[in-house]
Design an enzyme around this catalytic site. Structure first.
Site, mmCIF file in Angstrom:
data_model
loop_
_atom_site.group_PDB
_atom_site.id
_atom_site.type_symbol
_atom_site.label_atom_id
_atom_site.label_comp_id
_atom_site.label_asym_id
_atom_site.label_seq_id
_atom_site.Cartn_x
_atom_site.Cartn_y
_atom_site.Cartn_z
ATOM 1 N N THR A 20 -2.594 6.895 -22.352
ATOM 2 C CA THR A 20 -2.500 5.532 -21.839
ATOM 3 C C THR A 20 -1.033 5.137 -21.965
ATOM 4 O O THR A 20 -0.247 5.817 -22.632
ATOM 5 C CB THR A 20 -3.316 4.551 -22.696
ATOM 6 O OG1 THR A 20 -2.810 4.602 -24.035
ATOM 7 C CG2 THR A 20 -4.793 4.885 -22.698
ATOM 8 N N ASP A 64 -5.272 14.597 -25.217
ATOM 9 C CA ASP A 64 -5.318 13.186 -24.825
ATOM 10 C C ASP A 64 -4.652 12.407 -25.956
ATOM 11 O O ASP A 64 -5.257 12.171 -26.998
ATOM 12 C CB ASP A 64 -6.781 12.771 -24.631
ATOM 13 C CG ASP A 64 -6.934 11.286 -24.341
ATOM 14 O OD1 ASP A 64 -5.930 10.558 -24.389
ATOM 15 O OD2 ASP A 64 -8.085 10.867 -24.083
ATOM 16 N N LYS A 111 -0.863 1.489 -25.415
ATOM 17 C CA LYS A 111 -1.150 1.502 -26.851
ATOM 18 C C LYS A 111 0.187 1.638 -27.592
ATOM 19 O O LYS A 111 1.007 0.728 -27.497
ATOM 20 C CB LYS A 111 -2.172 2.589 -27.169
ATOM 21 C CG LYS A 111 -3.526 2.291 -26.469
ATOM 22 C CD LYS A 111 -4.598 3.327 -26.702
ATOM 23 C CE LYS A 111 -5.849 2.984 -25.883
ATOM 24 N NZ LYS A 111 -6.881 4.029 -25.975
ATOM 25 N N GLU A 165 -0.528 4.730 -0.658
ATOM 26 C CA GLU A 165 -1.332 5.934 -0.916
ATOM 27 C C GLU A 165 -0.488 7.183 -0.678
ATOM 28 O O GLU A 165 0.257 7.256 0.301
ATOM 29 C CB GLU A 165 -2.565 5.949 -0.011
ATOM 30 C CG GLU A 165 -3.645 5.006 -0.489
ATOM 31 C CD GLU A 165 -4.882 5.036 0.395
ATOM 32 O OE1 GLU A 165 -4.806 5.502 1.535
ATOM 33 O OE2 GLU A 165 -5.931 4.556 -0.080
ATOM 34 N N ARG A 215 -0.851 -1.918 -19.085
ATOM 35 C CA ARG A 215 -2.100 -1.164 -19.058
ATOM 36 C C ARG A 215 -2.035 -0.078 -18.012
ATOM 37 O O ARG A 215 -1.728 -0.378 -16.855
ATOM 38 C CB ARG A 215 -3.251 -2.114 -18.656
ATOM 39 C CG ARG A 215 -4.057 -2.506 -19.755
ATOM 40 C CD ARG A 215 -5.008 -3.598 -19.634
ATOM 41 N NE ARG A 215 -4.945 -4.036 -20.988
ATOM 42 C CZ ARG A 215 -5.461 -3.338 -22.001
ATOM 43 N NH1 ARG A 215 -6.226 -2.299 -21.804
ATOM 44 N NH2 ARG A 215 -5.263 -3.715 -23.222
ATOM 45 N N TYR A 272 0.845 -1.203 0.000
ATOM 46 C CA TYR A 272 0.000 0.000 0.000
ATOM 47 C C TYR A 272 0.873 1.242 0.000
ATOM 48 O O TYR A 272 1.800 1.334 0.798
ATOM 49 C CB TYR A 272 -0.944 0.021 1.215
ATOM 50 C CG TYR A 272 -2.377 -0.036 0.747
ATOM 51 C CD1 TYR A 272 -2.923 1.012 0.012
ATOM 52 C CD2 TYR A 272 -3.173 -1.160 0.983
ATOM 53 C CE1 TYR A 272 -4.212 0.947 -0.472
ATOM 54 C CE2 TYR A 272 -4.462 -1.230 0.496
ATOM 55 C CZ TYR A 272 -4.975 -0.174 -0.227
ATOM 56 O OH TYR A 272 -6.257 -0.250 -0.702
#
Ligand SMILES: *Cc1c(COP(=O)(O)O)cnc(C)c1O
Length: 425
Positions: A218, A192, A221, A49, A227, A47
């Site tokens: 992203t 984008d 691609k 955060e 991903r 974790y």
């Protein structure tokens, strides 16, 4: 512990499917083995955060180094001064940009989904269209972004943000022209670049960072990573909307974006995926990635030419990037039927609305074809003719099951010259 053969058998079948087929989905690619190996590792247990040096949990000193490495490499890739590598996907990156810039109900302007835009650019089915006041521009009858319409809508409606970028658009963008009208009305420009990012990274297309305030992408691609999503700024700036911190100090754009990713819209970052992003960014920084990008463009040009020679109608007549949109109306087959039939021959692509489509989004008049994945497999210009011949044979004989099953066998043997992950056995 026993191996979960049920799941791993399915994964192996998926590997087989990827090996045997011709992958033409424009948004897909094949990562390197190293990128995948980094993903399946122990940071998934952690974790973290918050951000490097400012975490809400102990034991983050090493994931801090991982995340900082990913950020440093990404800043080099796009020559930018600030980056956030935590977005879980392109859609999550975009959600954070909206959250940072816009208040609910405020206006923004983006490319219409039916003209090549993305769901997160204001579709009524998406948070962007539900939460904010979406306005759209389209393309002209020639299939080129209608900059005049964009300018007219911008001047008339004064949106707070203008989005450029698309999911099914084969031409480069005039970012400078969009920035000029944005400056007239005091809007921010958000690019984008989810699709062409890998080509932009190597200077093979116009550089959006020269003119756009905020850039998202992203990573899976044309960037050929795991991903995920990313957000970047070439130059940080004080927000012009008076957003302040609790002490009354104006916030910079980078602060607003960091806050919008966490805690604004995500929880713990996927540090194992961030490690894989770092590996991918390292690969992009290498010389070889330029050759990859150049080959992607050369293959797309060769494929476009070969399709046109066989009477296929390309939107805008061709391509500047890695993809093309084909209007199948003169071929008497719908996008849906084309996708389903090609699938039977292990040629994978997607149906796609063409501009001014008269068919529903579930049927469509077109298909979208992209070459990033087959270029990664090692295909060159000369192979594009073979791929187009397969496509044409299937589409022109869409009801001949026997012929299609024959093409499937031909596709399988053709793909044997382009091994995929031979190390995996
Ligand atoms: C693919 C894409 C996205 C979304 O990426 P996901 O990772 O699928 O959420 C956003 N914008 C554009 C333009 C895209 O093409």
């Amino acid at each position: 512990m026993q191996k979960d053969t049920q799941v791993f058998d399915l994964i192996n079948r998926e590997l087989d499917r990827q090996r045997h087929g011709i992958e033409l989905i424009a948004s897909e690619n094949f990562t390197s083995l190293q990128v995948m190996q980094a993903m399946g590792t122990v940071p998934t247990n952690k974790y973290a955060e918050g951000y490097p040096g400012k975490r809400y949990y102990g034991g983050c000193e090493i994931v801090d180094e991982i995340e900082n490495l990913a950020i440093d490499r990404l800043k080099k890739v796009f020559n930018c001064s600030w980056a956030n590598v935590q977005p879980h996907s392109g859609a999550s990156a975009n959600a954070a940009v909206f959250l940072a810039v816009m208040k609910p109900g405020e206006k923004f302007l983006g490319l219409d989904l039916s003209m090549g835009g993305h769901l997160t650019h204001g579709s009524p089915a998406n948070f962007s269209g539900k939460t904010y006041h979406a306005l759209h521009y389209g393309v002209t009858a020639d299939g080129i972004v209608d900059y005049e319409q964009l300018e007219a809508k911008a001047r008339a409606e004064k949106p707070k943000m203008i989005i450029c970028g698309a999911s099914a658009y084969s031409r480069d963008w005039d970012y400078q022209r969009i920035r000029a009208v944005a400056d007239e009305i005091g809007a921010v420009v958000f690019a984008d670049i989810a699709h062409p990012a890998g080509l932009i990274a190597k200077g093979l297309l116009n550089d959006p960072f020269d003119h756009c305030h905020i850039v998202s992408s992203t990573t899976h691609k044309t960037l050929r990573g795991p991903r995920g999503g990313i957000i970047m700024l070439r130059h940080d700036f004080e927000n012009p909307w008076g957003y302040k911190d609790p002490k009354g100090n104006p916030r910079t754009m980078s602060q607003l974006l960091d806050l919008a990713v966490f805690p604004g819209s995500q929880g713990g970052p996927l540090e194992h995926v961030i490690a894989a992003k770092a590996v991918a960014f390292g690969e992009i920084l290498e010389e070889g990635f330029t050759a990859y990008g150049q080959q992607v463009i050369a293959n797309a040009q060769a494929m476009a030419k070969s399709l046109v020679n066989r009477g296929y109608n390309l939107i805008s007549g061709g391509t500047d990037n890695h993809l093309m949109l084909i209007d199948l109306r003169n071929k008497n087959i719908t996008g849906k039927k084309a996708q389903e039939t090609l699938d039977k021959a292990h040629i994978t692509l997607n149906k796609n609305a063409v501009p001014f489509d008269d068919k529903s989004p579930f049927v469509t008049s077109g298909i979208r074809v992209g070459v990033p994945a087959i270029t990664t497999r090692g295909m060159k210009e000369s192979h594009m003719e073979t791929v187009v011949a397969f496509i044409d044979k299937v589409l022109m004989n869409a009801d001949d099951e026997q012929l299609i099953s024959g093409v499937k066998q031909e596709v399988k043997s053709f793909m044997q010259q382009f091994p995929l992950y031979p190390e995996l056995g």
